[in-house]
Structure formats: C-alpha cells, structure tokens
Scaffold this motif. Structure first.
Motif, short mmCIF file in Angstrom:
data_model
loop_
_atom_site.label_atom_id
_atom_site.label_comp_id
_atom_site.label_asym_id
_atom_site.label_seq_id
_atom_site.Cartn_x
_atom_site.Cartn_y
_atom_site.Cartn_z
N GLN A 1 0.78 7.07 83.72
CA GLN A 1 1.27 6.16 84.60
C GLN A 1 0.73 6.05 85.89
O GLN A 1 0.34 4.95 86.52
CB GLN A 1 2.92 5.99 84.74
CG GLN A 1 3.50 4.76 85.11
CD GLN A 1 3.17 3.48 84.50
OE1 GLN A 1 3.15 3.46 83.53
NE2 GLN A 1 2.67 2.42 85.40
N ARG B 1 -2.62 4.27 85.77
CA ARG B 1 -2.36 2.97 85.71
C ARG B 1 -1.87 2.34 87.28
O ARG B 1 -2.53 1.37 87.59
CB ARG B 1 -1.30 2.65 84.85
CG ARG B 1 -1.50 2.57 83.22
CD ARG B 1 -0.84 2.01 82.52
NE ARG B 1 -1.16 2.25 81.01
CZ ARG B 1 -0.68 2.92 79.95
NH1 ARG B 1 0.53 3.41 80.45
NH2 ARG B 1 -0.91 3.06 79.00
N VAL C 1 -7.78 3.68 78.93
CA VAL C 1 -7.56 2.77 80.05
C VAL C 1 -8.67 2.67 80.90
O VAL C 1 -9.28 1.74 81.25
CB VAL C 1 -6.47 3.59 81.01
CG1 VAL C 1 -6.24 2.84 82.41
CG2 VAL C 1 -4.99 3.37 80.46
N ASN D 1 -11.34 -0.56 81.72
CA ASN D 1 -11.50 -1.02 83.08
C ASN D 1 -12.52 -0.60 84.00
O ASN D 1 -12.38 -0.46 85.19
CB ASN D 1 -10.01 -0.40 83.67
CG ASN D 1 -8.73 -1.29 83.19
OD1 ASN D 1 -8.41 -2.36 83.65
ND2 ASN D 1 -8.15 -0.50 82.40
#
Ligand SMILES: Cc1cc2nc3c(=O)[nH]c(=O)nc-3n(C[C@H](O)[C@H](O)[C@H](O)COP(=O)(O)OP(=O)(O)OC[C@H]3O[C@@H](n4cnc5c(N)ncnc54)[C@H](O)[C@@H]3O)c2cc1C
Length: 395
Positions: free
Chosen positions: A222, A225, A281, A285
C-alpha cells in the motif's frame, strides 16, 4: 520466462576459474554448518577484540567471496570482471554500527566518492547508502516517533538531511542513480520522509533517487501505491527498489517485547504474494517510475521478466534493473544479463575489520536448513560436475 532459465551454471560461473570455484565450494561447505558459523562469528569477535590477527583467514575465506576489497580502488578487478559479462556494479561502503559524528562524516565522504566514481562510468550505474551509516540510530528513532527534538538534536538532524541531499545531488549531477536502503521499522519513517522529499526534488526529468520497499512488511504494498499516487499528483517520478526485507527476526522480537502488533507478514507466502504484486504495480506504471528488483528469488526474477514481456517493456529498458549481492545468486545475475536485461550487483567494500557484521550476516544466510544443501552450494557443485564431465569428454 520460467525459473528454469537460471539453471545454466556455465553462464552463471564463467567469470570464475576452476580454482576460484573450488575455493567458493569449500567456503560454502564450511558455512553450511550452523554451529560452525555460530562458533566462527564468536571467535572472530573475540579475536578482533583481543587484536589477534585473524584477517588472513577471513580474507581468504568469506571476505574475498562476498566483498570487492577494502577500498574503491581495490574493487577495480571485480568491477571489470562483472562488466565483462554485462553485469554492473553498485559500490556499497559496508561499514556498520558506528555512532560518532566523526564516523558519520567519514562514511558520508566515502559515499560521495562512490557517487563520483559512478559518474560517467557506465559499469557503475548506481550508488547506494544506508541512512543509519550517516546518522545516529537513536536520533532516527526519535524523528520516526514524531518526538519533540531538542535544539541540538534538531540541528543534528538538519545535518543528516543535508548529507542525504548532497549525495542525491552528486548522483543527479553525475548522471547516476542513488539507492537508499530500507532498515528497521522504528527508524524507517524518518528515512521514508526524507527520501520522498529527495524524489520530489531530484526525480523531475528522470529518476535519480530510489526508496526501498520491504514487502515482508504487511503495509508496504500500500505504501508503494500511495507513493506512486503522490508522484503522479506531484509531477515527479518515483524510484522504487523492491526487496523482501532483512530484519525479520529482530522486528518480530521487538514487537513481542514491546507488545505491539508485528509489522511483518504472517508467513513467507504472504511476503511472496506482496512482492510479486509490487512487481506488477511497477510494470504497470513505468511511465511514472523506475524499479530496481533486489532479490535472490528465481520465481520473482522470472515473474518480472514475464511481466516485462507482457507489457511490451524492452529487456534493456533503463527503468528496470535487477540486482543481487556479490557472491550470491550468480545464476540469476549472469543469466539475466546474458539474455539482455539490466543487472547490477551490490559490491560491498570497506576495511576488513569493519565489514565483519556484514560477512557474518551473509554466512548466517547461507547455513543449511535441516541438513539440506544450500542453494549456492548446490549450484557450485553442479558447475564443478559439469566442468569435470566436459574435461573427461575432451580427454
Ligand atoms: C540487491 C539487494 C538489495 C537489498 N537491499 C535491502 C534493503 O535495502 N533493506 C533490506 O531490509 N533488505 C535488503 N536486501 C535483503 C533482502 O531484503 C532479503 O533479505 C534477501 O534478498 C532475501 O530475500 P529474497 O527475495 O532474495 O529471497 P527469498 O529467499 O525467497 O526470501 C527470503 C526472505 O523472505 C522473507 N521471509 C522469510 N520467511 C518469512 C516468514 N516466515 N514470514 C514472512 N516473511 C518471510 C524474509 O524477508 C527473508 O529475507 C537486499 C537484497 C538484495 C539482493
């Protein structure tokens, strides 16, 4: 890619002569016994305390295998040998456990030198440092707790931030990258905070500064992110080094002792799951970040390679690096490099006496569990058998 892609021991060890391989074999054989490592580390501590010269034994044994040398200059042959097979070097001044300002200043100057050495040398794409190498542990704990600092402490912390800023600036000016290692949870908030500020400052046009995310913590996926969202909104790029984490026992013990919930995942499977989710992730990205995959795990390395293919990311894309430690997982480093991926190995160095804690950690990591052959030893055995067979056929 499948993890079997790393099975080619010929590629993995072609930088090692038969003699070097034999030496590595006996070293891993020796440290495979947990009692030997326990006894050995106590004897080394004692010998160093009593100033008994044990340097020759350490040098011949673990030091030469896991370290580049005692100084940057001494690392030159290692840098060259890695480069000959397409593997970069990350010079890591591995002196630990210092607490005086004179020591911090010395480490700071040394880290600046590693950044200068990397500047303009394509063989050395990164410099790296630990904030605890240039700052007092207690001070970092206090800042991380949000405790009020005395005037002297506030000035001391300002010096720490100035040092970090100077290293990042040196990396930015020299066209290289700066990795900032992750450490214990009780000092990490201070490190994260300063590092994110450095990302905002220096990662405008390209990534210069990388923070480290330890996926053995249940909150780090998290955090990655969240930092990515901040980068996107703040118009800067994120640098993310992904690792599983090196302080598991210490973290769990402290949490139990002090009576707070452990920050560590409940089991290895949860760490693996989050590590691979973090890889995804990053692969999804890449327009907002660069990633350094710091692992000795074959499955995770193969997963990243597969994700790159799925997202149409070129193997040599400068935003993706794989990294391992010198003397470990050569099968991953050299096979990835042979396939065209960007790979750089941490090359620890420093005065022998002062890198002993680092060496003991490496030895402990390679002791065998319940009599199993460790993975490094098995690979070396396979390569020695392959070479012997080849010799037989040639004869
Ligand atoms: C290039 C590089 C840079 C690194 N930088 C850092 C750094 O900045 N900070 C840092 O802390 N470490 C760092 N490490 C060390 C790293 O965090 C790991 O300790 C080490 O690489 C072993 O993990 P692995 O991914 O290679 O593979 P594996 O052998 O698959 O995983 C072992 C790791 O899994 C985790 N684990 C094991 N058992 C459990 C369990 N029961 N429950 C939950 N998790 C478990 C632990 O993190 C353990 O170290 C670095 C490693 C490399 C290769």
């Amino acid at each position: 890619m499948q993890p079997e892609a790393f099975d080619d021991t010929e590629i993995a060890f072609r930088h090692k002569s038969d003699r070097e391989l034999a030496k590595a074999y006996w070293m891993f054989k020796l440290i495979a016994w947990p009692w030997m490592v326990r006894l050995g580390s106590r004897l080394v501590d004692l010998a160093l305390m009593l100033r008994i010269p044990v340097h020759w034994a350490l040098r011949w044994n673990v030091f030469e295998h896991f370290c580049g040398g005692e100084s940057i200059e001494a690392c030159a042959p290692t840098i060259k040998a890695l480069d000959q097979h397409g593997v970069g070097t990350i010079l890591d001044f591995s002196v630990e456990g210092k607490e005086s300002d004179a020591d911090f200043e010395r480490s700071f100057q040394e880290i600046l030198q590693t950044a200068d050495t990397a500047a303009g040398d394509e063989r050395i794409p990164f410099c790296v440092f630990k904030v605890s190498g240039i700052a007092r542990h207690d001070l970092l704990t206090k800042v991380s707790d949000g405790a009020e600092l005395s005037k002297a402490e506030a000035a001391e912390f300002e010096t720490v931030v100035e040092r970090i800023d100077a290293i990042c600036k040196r990396a930015a000016d020299g066209g290289t990258y700066a990795l900032i290692d992750a450490e214990e949870t009780w000092i990490q908030p201070a490190i994260d905070d300063v590092t994110l500020k450095m990302c905002r400052t220096y990662n405008q046009e390209r990534v210069v500064v990388f923070n480290t995310y330890q996926l053995y913590r249940h909150d780090r996926l998290q955090a990655l992110r969240d930092d990515l969202a901040q980068a996107r909104e703040g118009g800067f790029q994120l640098g993310a080094k992904l690792v599983r984490g090196a302080y598991m026992e210490k973290e769990r013990e402290r949490a139990e002792e002090k009576g707070y919930p452990s920050p560590i995942q409940p089991d290895k499977a949860a760490t693996d799951r989050d590590f691979d989710a973090a890889l995804a992730v990053c692969a999804e990205n890449l327009e907002h970040l660069a990633v350094c995959v710091g692992t000795h795990n074959e499955t995770s390395s193969a997963t990243m390679a597969r994700l790159m293919a799925e997202h149409g990311i070129e193997k040599s894309d400068p935003r993706v690096y794989f990294s391992q430690l010198l003397g470990m997982s050569d099968h991953i480093s050299f096979n990835l490099a042979a396939l065209g991926y960007n790979v750089a190995k941490y090359v620890p160095y420093g005065p022998l006496r002062e890198v002993v804690p680092y060496l003991i950690r490496r030895a402990e990591e390679n002791t065998s569990v319940a009599g199993q052959t460790g993975r490094e030893l098995q690979l070396i055995q396979d390569e020695r058998a392959r070479r012997a067979k080849q010799l037989q056929l040639a004869g």
